[in-house]
Scaffold this motif. Structure first.
Motif, PDB file in Angstrom:
ATOM      1  N   UNK A  60     104.418  42.941  -2.211  1.00 20.01           N
ATOM      2  CA  UNK A  60     103.493  42.084  -2.938  1.00 20.01           C
ATOM      3  C   UNK A  60     102.431  41.528  -1.998  1.00 20.01           C
ATOM      4  N   UNK A  61     102.854  41.156  -0.796  1.00 17.95           N
ATOM      5  CA  UNK A  61     101.901  40.625   0.179  1.00 17.95           C
ATOM      6  C   UNK A  61     100.887  41.689   0.566  1.00 17.95           C
ATOM      7  N   UNK A  62     101.381  42.926   0.789  1.00 15.75           N
ATOM      8  CA  UNK A  62     100.462  44.012   1.143  1.00 15.75           C
ATOM      9  C   UNK A  62      99.484  44.296   0.004  1.00 15.75           C
ATOM     10  N   UNK A  63      99.987  44.266  -1.233  1.00 16.40           N
ATOM     11  CA  UNK A  63      99.121  44.534  -2.392  1.00 16.40           C
ATOM     12  C   UNK A  63      98.030  43.472  -2.499  1.00 16.40           C
ATOM     13  N   UNK A  64      98.407  42.205  -2.307  1.00 12.83           N
ATOM     14  CA  UNK A  64      97.402  41.137  -2.375  1.00 12.83           C
ATOM     15  C   UNK A  64      96.393  41.272  -1.239  1.00 12.83           C
ATOM     16  N   UNK A  66      95.501  44.085   0.273  1.00 12.77           N
ATOM     17  CA  UNK A  66      94.623  45.213  -0.034  1.00 12.77           C
ATOM     18  C   UNK A  66      93.576  44.825  -1.077  1.00 12.77           C
ATOM     19  N   UNK A  67      93.989  44.053  -2.068  1.00 13.99           N
ATOM     20  CA  UNK A  67      93.047  43.621  -3.112  1.00 13.99           C
ATOM     21  C   UNK A  67      91.947  42.751  -2.517  1.00 13.99           C
ATOM     22  N   UNK A  68      92.324  41.853  -1.591  1.00 11.90           N
ATOM     23  CA  UNK A  68      91.316  41.010  -0.947  1.00 11.90           C
ATOM     24  C   UNK A  68      90.346  41.840  -0.124  1.00 11.90           C
ATOM     25  N   UNK A  69      90.880  42.827   0.630  1.00 16.39           N
ATOM     26  CA  UNK A  69      90.003  43.668   1.451  1.00 16.39           C
ATOM     27  C   UNK A  69      89.036  44.466   0.579  1.00 16.39           C
ATOM     28  N   UNK A  70      89.530  45.014  -0.536  1.00 15.93           N
ATOM     29  CA  UNK A  70      88.666  45.776  -1.430  1.00 15.93           C
ATOM     30  C   UNK A  70      87.579  44.884  -2.023  1.00 15.93           C
TER      31      UNK A  70
END
Length: 207
Positions: A60-64, A66-70
């Protein structure tokens, strides 16, 4: 015996105070060392009971992240309008639009058809042009074969010509789909979509 000078007496008092401080710090360090193993074992024990919680949390942390970076990447990408649709500026460079490109409407394309099968990649179409409202894809430039059997000369040898519009891909009607969607389905080399498709591919062009 002569009395000790006040200066030397002050120095001795300071040395005694420092010695007491060192002893106190040493006692605290020994006490902490004795307690640390118990605290450490107790702290990791819950992880051994349900490691899946840690795994889910990490995903979940990685997904969040990645979303911030995108999101921030999108903020830094310069956008331009191409036939009524906002696209990244590098997309405009890949299209290589020229001054004599004439806007076209897929609804006005003729009924003539040219059916081809591309056996290998690249197919030999160097440039396409999007239609009105970013719908459809028109062939604008064809490569010439350099040697016998050159895959880059397939489009030319199969009769594909500039001005033809992509009508269907592997039996799917794509005439009125967005330009970038058609490019992905064709696996256009210039736009970096080649890895998404494999040959052979059946394509119908309308003119």
């Amino acid at each position: 015996q002569a009395p000790v000078a006040p200066t030397f007496q002050w120095q001795r008092e300071r040395e005694r105070a420092m010695a007491r401080s060192y002893l106190l710090l040493l006692s605290l360090a020994v006490a902490a060392w004795n307690v640390l193993p118990v605290s450490f074992v107790n702290s990791v024990a819950p992880l051994n009971r349900d490691e899946s919680l840690v795994s889910r949390g990490s995903k979940e942390i990685r997904a969040r992240g990645n979303a911030r970076r995108e999101y921030y990447q999108r903020q830094n990408v310069q956008m331009v309008e191409i036939e009524g649709k906002m696209m990244p500026k590098q997309f405009e460079a890949f299209l290589g639009a020229e001054e004599d490109d004439t806007p076209f409407d897929v609804r006005q394309v003729g009924n003539g058809e040219t059916k081809v099968t591309f056996e290998k990649k690249p197919f030999g179409i160097l440039r396409y042009q999007p239609g009105k409202d970013f719908k459809g894809a028109m062939v604008k430039q064809i490569a010439k074969p350099v040697f016998v059997g050159d895959p880059a000369g397939q489009a030319s040898e199969l009769g594909v010509k500039a001005g033809m519009v992509v009508k269907s891909i592997n039996g799917e009607d794509v005439m009125s789909q967005d330009f970038d969607v058609i490019m992905k389905k064709l696996g256009d080399e210039a736009l970096g979509y080649s890895r998404f498709v494999k040959a052979p591919m059946d394509v119908v062009f309308a003119a």
